[in-house]
Design an enzyme around this catalytic site. Structure first.
Site, PDB file in Angstrom:
ATOM      1  N   SER A  32       0.883  -1.088   0.143  1.00 63.86           N
ATOM      2  CA  SER A  32       0.060  -0.059  -0.144  1.00 63.86           C
ATOM      3  C   SER A  32       0.954   1.380  -0.220  1.00 63.86           C
ATOM      4  CB  SER A  32      -1.016  -0.024   1.204  1.00 63.86           C
ATOM      5  OG  SER A  32      -0.207   0.070   2.381  1.00 63.86           O
ATOM      6  N   ASN A 119      -2.667  -2.527  13.097  1.00 59.13           N
ATOM      7  CA  ASN A 119      -4.129  -2.228  13.202  1.00 59.13           C
ATOM      8  C   ASN A 119      -4.793  -1.004  13.976  1.00 59.13           C
ATOM      9  OD1 ASN A 119      -3.810  -4.630  11.892  1.00 59.13           O
ATOM     10  ND2 ASN A 119      -5.027  -5.834  13.455  1.00 59.13           N
ATOM     11  N   THR A 164     -39.474  26.074 -11.536  1.00 55.73           N
ATOM     12  CA  THR A 164     -39.845  24.605 -11.230  1.00 55.73           C
ATOM     13  C   THR A 164     -40.130  23.701 -12.516  1.00 55.73           C
ATOM     14  OG1 THR A 164     -42.593  24.883 -11.200  1.00 55.73           O
ATOM     15  CG2 THR A 164     -41.139  25.354  -9.063  1.00 55.73           C
ATOM     16  N   HIS A 165     -39.626  22.480 -12.252  1.00 56.21           N
ATOM     17  CA  HIS A 165     -39.677  21.822 -13.427  1.00 56.21           C
ATOM     18  C   HIS A 165     -38.840  22.403 -14.830  1.00 56.21           C
ATOM     19  CE1 HIS A 165     -42.783  19.247 -11.447  1.00 56.21           C
ATOM     20  NE2 HIS A 165     -43.342  20.226 -11.199  1.00 56.21           N
ATOM     21  N   SER A 286     -13.763  26.126 -28.186  1.00 55.40           N
ATOM     22  CA  SER A 286     -13.762  24.937 -29.196  1.00 55.40           C
ATOM     23  C   SER A 286     -12.701  24.867 -30.215  1.00 55.40           C
ATOM     24  CB  SER A 286     -15.176  25.012 -29.834  1.00 55.40           C
ATOM     25  OG  SER A 286     -15.336  24.103 -30.977  1.00 55.40           O
ATOM     26  N   LYS A 292     -17.434  29.577 -29.831  1.00 58.68           N
ATOM     27  CA  LYS A 292     -17.785  29.034 -28.555  1.00 58.68           C
ATOM     28  C   LYS A 292     -17.091  29.500 -27.525  1.00 58.68           C
ATOM     29  CE  LYS A 292     -20.010  25.868 -27.860  1.00 58.68           C
ATOM     30  NZ  LYS A 292     -19.668  24.339 -27.947  1.00 58.68           N
ATOM     31  N   ASN A 294     -16.869  27.943 -23.770  1.00 57.00           N
ATOM     32  CA  ASN A 294     -17.714  26.530 -22.858  1.00 57.00           C
ATOM     33  C   ASN A 294     -17.313  26.950 -21.548  1.00 57.00           C
ATOM     34  OD1 ASN A 294     -18.387  25.398 -25.490  1.00 57.00           O
ATOM     35  ND2 ASN A 294     -16.413  24.588 -25.667  1.00 57.00           N
ATOM     36  N   GLU A 299     -18.419  22.740 -15.703  1.00 52.78           N
ATOM     37  CA  GLU A 299     -18.880  21.308 -16.156  1.00 52.78           C
ATOM     38  C   GLU A 299     -18.184  20.195 -15.340  1.00 52.78           C
ATOM     39  OE1 GLU A 299     -20.384  22.011 -20.856  1.00 52.78           O
ATOM     40  OE2 GLU A 299     -18.288  21.928 -20.310  1.00 52.78           O
ATOM     41  N   TYR A 326      -9.901  -6.760  12.024  1.00 53.58           N
ATOM     42  CA  TYR A 326      -9.276  -6.167  10.716  1.00 53.58           C
ATOM     43  C   TYR A 326      -9.220  -7.450   9.676  1.00 53.58           C
ATOM     44  CZ  TYR A 326      -5.911  -3.857   7.732  1.00 53.58           C
ATOM     45  OH  TYR A 326      -5.312  -3.461   6.711  1.00 53.58           O
ATOM     46  N   GLN A 331      -7.683  -2.031   3.638  1.00 47.91           N
ATOM     47  CA  GLN A 331      -6.630  -1.355   2.987  1.00 47.91           C
ATOM     48  C   GLN A 331      -7.170  -0.510   1.553  1.00 47.91           C
ATOM     49  OE1 GLN A 331      -2.772  -3.286   2.500  1.00 47.91           O
ATOM     50  NE2 GLN A 331      -2.977  -2.830   0.349  1.00 47.91           N
ATOM     51  N   LYS A 334      -8.202   3.482   1.407  1.00 48.74           N
ATOM     52  CA  LYS A 334      -7.247   4.628   1.257  1.00 48.74           C
ATOM     53  C   LYS A 334      -7.445   5.372  -0.018  1.00 48.74           C
ATOM     54  CE  LYS A 334      -5.278   3.154   5.052  1.00 48.74           C
ATOM     55  NZ  LYS A 334      -6.134   1.761   5.194  1.00 48.74           N
TER      56      LYS A 334
END
Length: 471
Positions: A32, A119, A164-165, A286, A292, A294, A299, A326, A331, A334
């Site tokens: 690890s 542990n 709304t909606h 773009s 464009k 963006n 996003e 344990y 492990q 992590k």
């Protein structure tokens, strides 16, 4: 994980039981070190505290404790400077630090692991790590809230359509909309603070599972490390990762809130809405369409929520059905934990400056706020104030809106005679009730969008976010 025994030849701290070394593929598979090395500051801090606990228990003397301290500081210096030689065959950061301590301090370094297991050591390191993360996360969330409040105060009188909606519903203030996200982040801070109270429990002294076999004063050790107190059950202390899951759950909810804010802004930046423009510094172009602009940053804030959800589900699934105590499965907590921390830090670094750079087109918002019958509910409320039951008022206004659509007129553009054709209760004061400003003023209840109510909430939010939720 079980305790080391320093066998000759194998190179493993637990190799005394074994006659053969690990297969290279097995060694690579179980290591690890590639991801848990970031826990080294917390491992050294916990080790130094454990050495003091061993001294208090009479298991080492002052000179030995000083030698361990000096050795740990030398290890810290190597790690900070990048000179530390990590050894994958030692499996993890804990054994790498201990082996280097023994090399630097001599045999006394081998006494440090007395009464301790990896542990309880890893549970301690994770809790110390998370405690630090939670502190910096709260400050980052407060910064995001401040950026939202700055924009809200800058546009405290700006009206916009509420939806709304995703259909125009009623006029609201832009400040009211932004304050909704301040409230959400408030609850996120509370969730993290609540998680912090359960993180702040000392597992060290639980050893492998049954508790240390020496007279370790765990209450003093807890105070030494700034914990509220020691864990009350050694098996629970090493077996559970609910504090990690709780953090990941709170992070997933925060990600959901950030994604909704980002989605609102990206939608408002479209030509169809035209409510906001992103600064060039927080947008991209773009590769083929020159016109464009963006909203890539927004996003990606929205998109990164997916990995926050995935990390939560990954650890929940890992922990499901594990027998006490344990297991190496644990492990696997992590990488999801660290990825969530890194993701939140990245999102909360970019969010405040992006919010501060937004340019809201309040003229477009105001125009849209009064369009497409957005004050129809106000006409129904007007009739209710004249004594009509709301359901009857709703029916009358619905027919009025239908008439307006047929005539190509907004409600405010209908004459008094046209309006009275639907109800004799409508009088010459009706047009004043159908403006955007009247609609806003009418909603003066606590938590409403009236300018006075929003001003009160702005002031209260300023005071609220300045406070430490962990107080």
């Amino acid at each position: 994980m079980t305790d080391p025994g320093s066998p000759p030849g194998s190179g493993k701290p637990w190799g005394g039981r074994f006659e053969a070394g690990a297969h290279p593929e097995a060694e690579a598979f179980t290591s690890s070190l590639a991801f848990d090395r970031r826990l080294w500051p917390h491992d050294i801090r916990g080790s130094a505290a454990w050495a003091r606990a061993l001294e208090r228990a009479g298991l080492i003397d002052g000179g030995e404790r000083a030698a361990i301290d000096k050795g740990l500081e030398a290890v810290r210096a190597e790690l900070e400077s990048g000179r530390f030689a990590f050894r994958r065959e030692l499996e993890d950061i804990h054994m790498n630090i201990e082996r280097r301590l023994i090399e630097l301090a001599g045999a006394v370094g081998g006494k440090l692991h007395t009464g301790r297991s990896r542990n309880d050591q890893i549970a301690l390191d994770e809790r110390l790590y998370l405690r630090d993360v939670l502190g910096s996360l709260d400050a980052a969330l407060a910064a995001a809230q401040s950026a939202l409040l700055d924009q809200a105060e800058r546009h405290r009188e700006a009206a916009m359509p509420g939806y709304t909606h995703l259909q125009r519903a009623q006029p609201v203030l832009l400040a009211h909309h932004l304050l909704a996200y301040v409230c959400m982040l408030d609850r996120d801070r509370e969730r993290f603070a609540d998680c912090g109270r359960r993180v702040n429990v000392l597992p060290l002294g639980s050893a492998a599972l049954a508790g240390a076999a020496f007279t370790i004063d765990r209450e003093t050790l807890a105070r030494d490390l700034g914990f509220a107190g020691p864990s009350s059950n050694s098996m629970d202390a090493v077996a559970d990762r609910d504090y990690v899951i709780e953090f990941l759950a709170a992070a997933a909810v925060l990600g959901m809130h950030c994604s909704r804010l980002a989605a609102d802004l990206a939608l408002w930046a479209t030509a169809e809405f035209g409510f906001v423009e992103f600064s060039d510094a927080f947008a991209t172009g773009s590769s083929i369409m020159p016109q464009k602009k963006n909203p890539d940053v927004a996003e990606l804030i929205r998109g990164k929520t997916g990995r926050l959800y995935g990390n939560l589900v990954a650890v929940l699934t890992t922990m499901k059905g594990l027998p006490l105590t344990y297991n190496s499965d644990m492990q696997e907590d992590k990488e999801p934990l660290f990825d969530t921390v890194d993701t939140l830090e990245a999102v909360l670094r970019v969010l405040p400056p992006m919010l501060a750079s937004l340019s809201f087109r309040v003229d477009r918002m105001r125009e849209a706020a009064g369009a497409f019958y957005s004050t129809a509910t106000d006409l129904a409320d007007y009739l209710v104030r004249k004594g009509l039951p709301f359901r009857e008022a709703h029916e009358i206004v619905g027919r009025t809106v239908r008439y307006g659509i047929d005539k190509g007129k907004e409600l405010g553009e209908l004459s008094l005679e046209e309006l009275r054709a639907f109800s004799p209760l409508i009088d010459k004061d009706v047009h004043a009730a159908l403006t955007v400003e009247a609609s806003l003023r009418a909603r003066a209840v606590t938590g409403g969008t009236a300018p006075e109510a929003v001003a009160r909430e702005l002031a209260q939010a300023r005071k609220r976010i300045a406070k430490d939720p962990q107080r």
